[in-house]
Design a protein around this motif. Structure first.
Motif, PDB file in Angstrom:
ATOM      1  N   LYS A  52       0.813  -1.422   0.086  1.00  0.00           N
ATOM      2  CA  LYS A  52      -0.124  -0.006  -0.166  1.00  0.00           C
ATOM      3  C   LYS A  52       0.700   1.444  -0.016  1.00  0.00           C
ATOM      4  N   TRP A  53       2.125   1.186   0.592  1.00  0.00           N
ATOM      5  CA  TRP A  53       2.884   2.325   0.606  1.00  0.00           C
ATOM      6  C   TRP A  53       3.260   2.812  -0.772  1.00  0.00           C
ATOM      7  N   THR A  54       3.333   1.920  -1.739  1.00  0.00           N
ATOM      8  CA  THR A  54       3.949   2.466  -2.846  1.00  0.00           C
ATOM      9  C   THR A  54       2.828   3.352  -3.476  1.00  0.00           C
ATOM     10  N   SER A  55       1.525   3.439  -3.141  1.00  0.00           N
ATOM     11  CA  SER A  55       0.840   4.298  -3.841  1.00  0.00           C
ATOM     12  C   SER A  55       1.079   5.823  -3.492  1.00  0.00           C
ATOM     13  N   SER A  56       2.266   6.128  -2.540  1.00  0.00           N
ATOM     14  CA  SER A  56       2.502   7.547  -2.028  1.00  0.00           C
ATOM     15  C   SER A  56       3.733   7.786  -2.926  1.00  0.00           C
ATOM     16  N   LEU A  57       4.349   6.923  -3.793  1.00  0.00           N
ATOM     17  CA  LEU A  57       5.427   7.237  -4.804  1.00  0.00           C
ATOM     18  C   LEU A  57       4.987   8.151  -5.843  1.00  0.00           C
ATOM     19  N   VAL A  58       3.840   8.154  -6.227  1.00  0.00           N
ATOM     20  CA  VAL A  58       3.468   9.102  -7.528  1.00  0.00           C
ATOM     21  C   VAL A  58       2.245   9.822  -7.111  1.00  0.00           C
ATOM     22  N   LYS A  59       2.328  11.294  -7.114  1.00  0.00           N
ATOM     23  CA  LYS A  59       0.764  12.058  -6.925  1.00  0.00           C
ATOM     24  C   LYS A  59       1.000  12.879  -8.061  1.00  0.00           C
ATOM     25  N   THR A  60      -0.387  12.771  -8.697  1.00  0.00           N
ATOM     26  CA  THR A  60      -0.888  13.597  -9.967  1.00  0.00           C
ATOM     27  C   THR A  60       0.224  13.483 -11.134  1.00  0.00           C
ATOM     28  N   GLY A  61       0.574  12.334 -11.154  1.00  0.00           N
ATOM     29  CA  GLY A  61       1.700  12.088 -12.379  1.00  0.00           C
ATOM     30  C   GLY A  61       3.007  12.566 -12.182  1.00  0.00           C
ATOM     31  N   THR A  62       3.372  13.076 -10.722  1.00  0.00           N
ATOM     32  CA  THR A  62       4.857  13.330 -10.687  1.00  0.00           C
ATOM     33  C   THR A  62       5.201  12.618  -9.224  1.00  0.00           C
ATOM     34  N   LEU A  63       6.475  12.049  -9.499  1.00  0.00           N
ATOM     35  CA  LEU A  63       7.228  11.357  -8.332  1.00  0.00           C
ATOM     36  C   LEU A  63       7.417  12.280  -7.044  1.00  0.00           C
ATOM     37  N   THR A  64       6.921  11.594  -6.077  1.00  0.00           N
ATOM     38  CA  THR A  64       7.169  12.367  -4.644  1.00  0.00           C
ATOM     39  C   THR A  64       8.520  12.161  -4.351  1.00  0.00           C
ATOM     40  N   LEU A  65       8.740  12.499  -3.062  1.00  0.00           N
ATOM     41  CA  LEU A  65      10.358  12.581  -2.616  1.00  0.00           C
ATOM     42  C   LEU A  65      10.508  11.014  -2.538  1.00  0.00           C
ATOM     43  N   PRO A  66       9.774  10.162  -1.778  1.00  0.00           N
ATOM     44  CA  PRO A  66       9.994   8.788  -1.920  1.00  0.00           C
ATOM     45  C   PRO A  66      10.349   7.945  -3.113  1.00  0.00           C
TER      46      PRO A  66
END
Length: 227
Positions: A52-66
């Protein structure tokens, strides 16, 4: 060897050869970062509880810090794979080539088997409501031309060919034709597998972060999501 640059130099002179060399260098340098970003983007669609944590890797098509952190690690792995000995690279390259043919083949077969809606090709104002201008823009800017970049390898490695007159044309034309068949079948399978209710109001309303993975989740083909 280095034919993508040398041919231009021979035919048009050193100045255009220099421009071609820079354009080729920029194109090749972008390949590994693009593959690292694409890997993380597909990781973000993993549907399992432990991931589930992998869902935080991309937000609105852009890579997050993780997401950027994981992409950076993958960047190093992909770089080392190319940097280490020719023997390792040749073995890994053969395995990767097989993987890149088998997985799209399984994807095409699975999506066609899950259900094919021929009406999708004409519903929602059709698949090209904005005409050929948008189609050609997509070809140039959406990674379609980029996806055929592999034809350069036989040319750049031509100096190592035992029978260049036969093997280079076969390798170049063959790679383009094989890629074309795979990509067209993937697109046909994707368009046909989408639930018709999702494109009633047009394709612009379809929003998949990782298209084939998200479509596989929607069709409950979990094993395809894994691969």
């Amino acid at each position: 060897a280095g034919g993508m640059v040398k041919y231009t130099q021979y035919s048009h002179g050193s100045f255009l050869g220099f421009i071609a060399a820079w354009a080729n260098w920029i194109a090749i340098v972008s390949v590994i970062p693009v593959e690292a970003v694409a890997s993380v983007q597909y990781m973000s669609s993993w549907p399992w509880e432990w991931a589930k944590w992998t869902s935080s890797l991309v937000k609105t098509g852009t890579l997050t810090l993780p997401g950027l952190g994981i992409a950076s690690v993958l960047l190093l792995i992909y770089f080392l794979l190319n940097y280490w000995t020719v023997s390792l690279f040749s073995k890994a390259n053969s395995l990767i080539t097989i993987f890149k043919i088998v997985i799209p083949g399984l994807t095409i077969g699975s999506l066609l088997f899950a259900g094919f809606h021929s009406g999708n090709f004409t519903s929602g104002e059709g698949i090209a409501p904005n005409g050929w201008a948008s189609v050609l823009t997509a070809v140039a800017t959406s990674g379609i031309v980029f996806a055929f970049n592999g034809f350069q390898s036989p040319i750049n490695m031509a100096g190592e060919a035992k029978n260049p007159g036969r093997s280079i044309p076969l390798a170049v034309v063959g790679s383009i034709l094989i890629a074309t068949v795979i990509y067209i079948l993937l697109q046909v399978a994707f368009i046909g597998a989408v639930d018709p209710s999702m494109v009633v109001h047009g394709w612009s309303h379809l929003n998949f972060n990782s298209p084939f993975a998200d479509l596989a989740i929607a069709l409950s083909i979990n094993w395809l999501v894994i691969v």
